[in-house]
Design a protein around this motif. Structure first.
Motif, PDB file in Angstrom:
ATOM      1  N   GLU A 310      34.365 -80.570  61.387  1.00  0.00           N
ATOM      2  CA  GLU A 310      34.218 -80.376  59.815  1.00  0.00           C
ATOM      3  C   GLU A 310      33.115 -79.513  60.075  1.00  0.00           C
ATOM      4  O   GLU A 310      31.592 -79.596  59.794  1.00  0.00           O
ATOM      5  CB  GLU A 310      34.427 -81.753  59.256  1.00  0.00           C
ATOM      6  N   ARG A 311      33.886 -77.841  58.958  1.00  0.00           N
ATOM      7  CA  ARG A 311      32.316 -77.001  58.168  1.00  0.00           C
ATOM      8  C   ARG A 311      33.447 -76.796  57.011  1.00  0.00           C
ATOM      9  O   ARG A 311      34.217 -76.074  56.706  1.00  0.00           O
ATOM     10  CB  ARG A 311      32.494 -76.200  58.754  1.00  0.00           C
ATOM     11  N   SER A 312      32.359 -78.184  56.000  1.00  0.00           N
ATOM     12  CA  SER A 312      32.482 -77.382  54.555  1.00  0.00           C
ATOM     13  C   SER A 312      31.710 -77.468  53.660  1.00  0.00           C
ATOM     14  O   SER A 312      30.467 -77.038  54.101  1.00  0.00           O
ATOM     15  CB  SER A 312      33.031 -79.022  54.167  1.00  0.00           C
ATOM     16  N   PHE A 313      31.858 -77.027  52.380  1.00  0.00           N
ATOM     17  CA  PHE A 313      30.970 -76.269  51.274  1.00  0.00           C
ATOM     18  C   PHE A 313      30.575 -77.742  49.953  1.00  0.00           C
ATOM     19  O   PHE A 313      31.746 -77.533  49.569  1.00  0.00           O
ATOM     20  CB  PHE A 313      30.777 -75.267  51.282  1.00  0.00           C
ATOM     21  N   ARG A 343      21.430 -73.787  40.359  1.00  0.00           N
ATOM     22  CA  ARG A 343      22.708 -73.200  41.517  1.00  0.00           C
ATOM     23  C   ARG A 343      22.458 -74.266  43.168  1.00  0.00           C
ATOM     24  O   ARG A 343      20.920 -74.914  43.527  1.00  0.00           O
ATOM     25  CB  ARG A 343      22.284 -72.032  42.272  1.00  0.00           C
ATOM     26  N   PHE A 344      23.606 -74.402  43.400  1.00  0.00           N
ATOM     27  CA  PHE A 344      23.052 -76.315  44.618  1.00  0.00           C
ATOM     28  C   PHE A 344      24.130 -75.597  45.778  1.00  0.00           C
ATOM     29  O   PHE A 344      25.308 -75.752  45.346  1.00  0.00           O
ATOM     30  CB  PHE A 344      22.675 -77.580  44.031  1.00  0.00           C
ATOM     31  N   GLN A 345      23.981 -75.709  47.156  1.00  0.00           N
ATOM     32  CA  GLN A 345      24.861 -75.361  47.815  1.00  0.00           C
ATOM     33  C   GLN A 345      24.286 -76.248  49.231  1.00  0.00           C
ATOM     34  O   GLN A 345      23.738 -75.739  49.931  1.00  0.00           O
ATOM     35  CB  GLN A 345      25.049 -74.268  48.330  1.00  0.00           C
ATOM     36  N   SER A 346      24.994 -76.878  49.981  1.00  0.00           N
ATOM     37  CA  SER A 346      25.458 -77.485  50.830  1.00  0.00           C
ATOM     38  C   SER A 346      25.795 -77.358  51.682  1.00  0.00           C
ATOM     39  O   SER A 346      27.628 -77.041  51.170  1.00  0.00           O
ATOM     40  CB  SER A 346      24.852 -79.621  51.040  1.00  0.00           C
ATOM     41  N   ARG A 347      25.789 -77.166  52.855  1.00  0.00           N
ATOM     42  CA  ARG A 347      27.137 -76.682  53.819  1.00  0.00           C
ATOM     43  C   ARG A 347      26.900 -78.173  55.207  1.00  0.00           C
ATOM     44  O   ARG A 347      25.946 -77.801  55.456  1.00  0.00           O
ATOM     45  CB  ARG A 347      26.579 -75.024  54.138  1.00  0.00           C
ATOM     46  N   ARG A 348      27.903 -78.650  54.997  1.00  0.00           N
ATOM     47  CA  ARG A 348      28.068 -79.457  56.445  1.00  0.00           C
ATOM     48  C   ARG A 348      29.439 -79.305  57.423  1.00  0.00           C
ATOM     49  O   ARG A 348      30.162 -78.584  57.834  1.00  0.00           O
ATOM     50  CB  ARG A 348      28.842 -80.947  55.711  1.00  0.00           C
ATOM     51  N   ALA A 349      28.353 -79.370  58.713  1.00  0.00           N
ATOM     52  CA  ALA A 349      28.597 -78.718  59.977  1.00  0.00           C
ATOM     53  C   ALA A 349      28.357 -79.662  60.700  1.00  0.00           C
ATOM     54  O   ALA A 349      27.643 -80.419  61.579  1.00  0.00           O
ATOM     55  CB  ALA A 349      28.236 -77.814  60.644  1.00  0.00           C
ATOM     56  N   ASP A 350      29.931 -80.396  61.195  1.00  0.00           N
ATOM     57  CA  ASP A 350      30.283 -82.136  61.851  1.00  0.00           C
ATOM     58  C   ASP A 350      30.207 -81.905  63.281  1.00  0.00           C
ATOM     59  O   ASP A 350      31.923 -81.668  62.926  1.00  0.00           O
ATOM     60  CB  ASP A 350      30.373 -83.281  61.282  1.00  0.00           C
ATOM     61  N   GLN A 377      23.056 -78.246  55.561  1.00  0.00           N
ATOM     62  CA  GLN A 377      22.083 -77.227  55.171  1.00  0.00           C
ATOM     63  C   GLN A 377      21.764 -77.591  54.023  1.00  0.00           C
ATOM     64  O   GLN A 377      22.969 -76.847  53.366  1.00  0.00           O
ATOM     65  CB  GLN A 377      21.795 -75.912  55.447  1.00  0.00           C
ATOM     66  N   ILE A 378      21.075 -77.744  53.403  1.00  0.00           N
ATOM     67  CA  ILE A 378      20.943 -77.920  51.715  1.00  0.00           C
ATOM     68  C   ILE A 378      20.137 -75.840  51.359  1.00  0.00           C
ATOM     69  O   ILE A 378      18.810 -76.526  51.481  1.00  0.00           O
ATOM     70  CB  ILE A 378      20.175 -78.958  51.483  1.00  0.00           C
ATOM     71  N   LYS A 379      20.468 -75.724  49.897  1.00  0.00           N
ATOM     72  CA  LYS A 379      20.372 -74.927  49.530  1.00  0.00           C
ATOM     73  C   LYS A 379      19.930 -75.117  48.205  1.00  0.00           C
ATOM     74  O   LYS A 379      21.700 -75.314  47.405  1.00  0.00           O
ATOM     75  CB  LYS A 379      20.281 -73.412  50.301  1.00  0.00           C
TER      76      LYS A 379
END
Length: 821
Positions: A310-313, A343-350, A377-379
């Protein structure tokens, strides 16, 4: 001192006396059929006695015009616009006691345009000027409910790849303006916070003059937002929601897509007040396939570590803005604005990894292992900024403008990187946590003066700007492993940028020739302090930035243009930060505090053709780039690549850009924009002390096309496609990228309400849309990653307008704070 005060007092009284002896005329021009304002119409003020020309202006985007410093007397006004019948008003008298409001002047379409408007209701979607192309934002229905990025990607020379990276004529660096105000931030971050529904026009300034900041090797994109057109109360509101796509790749969480925005404007007398706010949740589901190998020549081994997963936002933001304009009198204008946002962004790469190490010569497997990497990864960040502007018009019609802007941003986040055994995922191999804080303060002071000299305008000004950033980065590893260079992974990186600049330029018209020439001088100082290095990294630069633009009308409907400007692509603090971040299992990322800015020469030649059913333009351009900044890979360990920023020697780009808007039939319109260029990069790369030679050359092209059909007076259909071909990078290439969309729009309540159903990222079972492969290679490594995003997404947008929103709303946007997001 008393003498000075007396003199100053006398001067002010004399100026006020002079102002009192002149009159002021204002009005608005609208279309007789659509009742909408007409921007860019020509308005001439003539003497009532002999019809001799006194002054001439062009209406603003909202159709308004003004004549200032007019002597008392009798006058008439003549208004004209292409495709409309000319209008001459009856005579009227101007006094020096109060402004004269001539009210609304209504232009009637000529016979050809009349027939077209009655059936199709089409507006003019594209204007070409001496230094820019202007596009009407609402012509792209697929962007409704989205952001400014969704509008931009339809322009001829603009592309957006799978990672959301924006390019103009193949260059990822360009300056963003919001209503003419510079935004020195990451373009993707800034533009993704602006609702598409709030945009009036997009101006692509490909050959900027000296009065603009020289930032951005690709030129300038100016975003013009909406405001109320007429006196009184104006409201615009939009809401949207979406369904999950048909292929969400079985991500852990279902993507959420919903949001809304609203703008309220009130104009009365001397006051103009605008308030707006928006919330947007725009998650993205996706999948990632990767294949990597590294060679260890000392151990005579090759290590392969393919992966998939998975690679999602998860992404959301909300922003509130307000602006107040106060016209104390016809010569003094004040404006103030405030912005607050989050602003919030989290990127998941499992990802699941299958690692193996083999003998480099025989290929015999020496060892292998399987593991699972969960990476998050959280920004996030809060933003607040304010600006204050003052403009004074003197008796000779010259103007002076003083502007000030201040911003504070609090950026923070981190990366959580967990490696566990597979299939027994309860056994932890390693957990790495990279938290950071990155507060930013920035301000800008600007003074501009403009005066009419001869048949042209002379403009000059001074600007001071500064931003400071204090990044704090940490690094935790569990269980603690032996890592000799672990101290490099934590510490502080403080950066300070200070720029002083002066400019002057002259623009005018001689017969059929429009011209602008200018020169800008700039002294820039950059200082980077690192916690592990007692010596600061300093860079001081003194440079001249000349510019020149010509536009020649050689026949009815035919124009030719030429332009040149020198630009600079400055380094961001993200690119300068050398403290590594473990972005995910196979990648470390870091910057270079000694990175040099890019200097660019831009030149273009263009041809513009306008005719009854539309317009066509073609522009040949050239870019020569010194010190092009590259993002490259090297081997850090057998299963880890180091991703760093460095300079190459030089690069150049030669291209042809074309675009057309056509009203093929009364019920069918077509927009096509394309860009074809050859990009070449070569020279030495310094990758963490190791030298590598780069030489890459390839043709690249892109196509943005939109076509609309008028099915009835209240129903329309639009389809569009964005295509980007393969393109070279310093160490490899990026694959092609294709995104088709379709939308259906239904209007109600005489156009005050509209519902738009969008089918985004169409695939139709082709398995070709919304995916992108990125490949790089070196002497001791190879990596290729295929990013596969969701397709077939359905969105519904409902909008409501009370009165009309158009023209500029002087709402501020982030000046510095989004840069490191």
């Amino acid at each position: 001192m008393n003498y000075f005060r007396l003199t100053l007092f006398a001067f002010i009284l004399s100026i006020q006396f002079l102002f009192a002896q002149t009159g002021f005329i204002k009005g608005i021009i609208t279309d007789n059929e659509t009742k909408q304002p007409i921007g860019y119409a020509s308005v001439a003020l003539l003497k009532g006695s002999d019809s001799s020309l006194v002054a001439g202006v062009v209406t603003k985007d909202n159709g308004t015009f003004e004549f200032k410093q007019i002597e008392p007397g009798s006058y008439i006004i003549r208004a004209a616009f292409i495709g409309y019948n000319n209008l001459v008003t009856p005579g009227f008298t101007v006094t020096n006691t109060e402004p004269y409001n001539i009210g609304t002047l209504i232009l009637s379409p000529g016979q050809k345009l009349l027939n077209e408007v009655k059936v199709s209701g089409q507006k003019i979607n594209l204007f070409n000027k001496i230094d820019r192309q202007t596009y009407r934002a609402d012509q792209f229905e697929s962007a409704r409910g989205g952001t400014a990025v969704d509008v931009l990607k339809n322009l001829p020379s603009v592309t957006v790849n799978g990672e959301g990276q924006i390019s103009v004529r193949g260059s990822t660096g360009f300056l963003v303006l919001v209503n003419g105000k510079p935004v020195l931030t990451d373009a993707q971050t800034v533009l993704s916070q602006l609702p598409a529904n709030s945009l009036q026009n997009i101006e692509l300034i490909t050959s900027p003059s000296a009065k603009y900041d020289p930032d951005g090797k690709g030129g300038i994109i100016n975003i013009v937002t909406k405001k109320g057109a007429n006196d009184g109360f104006t409201l615009s509101a939009n809401v949207q929601g979406g369904l999950p796509s048909t292929d969400d790749h079985n991500n852990k969480q279902k993507p959420q897509r919903f949001g809304g925005d609203a703008t309220i404007n009130y104009r009365a007398g001397k006051w103009d007040v605008s308030v707006s706010g928006n919330y947007l949740r725009a998650d993205v589901a996706g999948f990632r396939e990767g294949d990597v190998f590294t060679k260890n020549f000392a151990n005579n081994t090759i290590t392969r570590f393919p992966s998939n997963g998975e690679r999602s936002f998860d992404k959301y933001n909300y922003t509130g803005r307000a602006s107040v304009n106060y016209a104390a009198d016809q010569n003094n204008l004040f404006s103030a604005a405030l912005l607050v946002g989050y602003r919030f962004q989290s990127r998941r790469a499992d990802l699941f990894y299958n690692n193996s190490t083999a003998d480099l010569n025989t290929g015999a497997i020496l060892k292998s292992t399987r593991y699972y990497n969960s990476n998050l990864q959280i920004k996030e960040g809060t933003f607040s900024l304010a600006n204050l502007d003052y403009t004074h018009t003197f008796a000779d019609k010259s103007t002076i403008t003083v502007s000030a802007l201040y911003e504070h941003a609090n950026l923070y986040g981190g990366t959580l990187n967990l490696n566990v055994k597979n299939p027994n995922t309860s056994d932890t191999i390693q957990f790495v946590y990279n938290p950071y804080k990155n507060p930013i303060n920035g301000y800008r002071l600007k003074l501009d003066y403009a005066i009419t000299i001869g048949k042209g305008k002379l403009e000059t000004g001074y600007q001071f700007r500064q931003d400071t950033q204090d990044g704090q980065f940490d690094y935790f590893v569990t269980p603690a492993l032996s890592q000799p260079d672990a101290a490099r992974f934590r510490g502080n990186a403080k950066a300070k940028n200070t720029i002083n600049s002066l400019y002057t330029q002259y623009s005018g018209k001689q017969s059929k020739l429009d011209y602008t020439v200018g020169l800008r001088y700039e002294y820039a100082a950059r200082k980077v302090n690192l916690s592990y290095d007692p010596m600061p990294r300093q860079l001081n630069l003194s440079n001249l930035f000349p510019s020149a633009n010509l536009l020649y009308t050689f026949a009815t409907g035919w124009q030719a243009k030429a332009g040149y400007s020198k630009r600079v692509q400055r380094t961001t603090n993200f690119e300068l930060n050398p403290i590594p971040e473990r972005e995910h299992s196979e990648t470390l990322e870091q910057g270079d505090p000694d990175l040099l800015p890019e200097f660019v020469d831009l030149a273009e030649l263009g041809l513009i053709r306008t005719f009854d059913k539309g317009s066509l333009f073609a522009t040949l351009y050239y870019q020569n780039i010194k010190n092009p900044i590259q993002r490259v890979n090297s081997v850090y360990a057998d299963t880890i690549l180091n991703r760093v920023f460095t300079n190459a020697s030089n690069a150049r780009s030669i291209g042809l850009e074309m675009g057309t808007n056509l009203q093929l039939f009364k019920w069918w319109n077509l927009y096509v924009g394309g860009n074809l260029y050859n990009y070449e990069i070569n020279g030495k790369l310094n990758i963490l002390g190791a030298t590598s030679i780069v030489s890459n050359n390839r043709w690249v092209y892109s196509l943005n096309m939109s076509t609309g059909f008028i099915l009835s007076k209240t129903l329309s259909l639009q389809a569009n496609v964005n295509y980007l071909s393969r393109r070279p990078t310093a160490q490899g290439e990026d694959s092609r990228f294709l995104v088709p969309n379709t939308s259906v729009k239904k209007t109600f309540m005489n156009g005050r309400m509209a519902a738009t159903l969008q089918w985004q990222n169409m695939d139709l079972g082709w398995n070709q849309s919304n995916k992108q492969r990125i490949t790089t290679r070196g002497n001791d490594f190879y990596t290729t990653t295929n990013y596969i995003y969701e397709t077939n997404v359905l969105m519904l947008n409902v909008s409501f307008n009370l009165n009309k929103l158009t023209g500029k709303a002087k709402l501020p946007n982030s000046e510095f704070g989004d840069k490191e997001f």
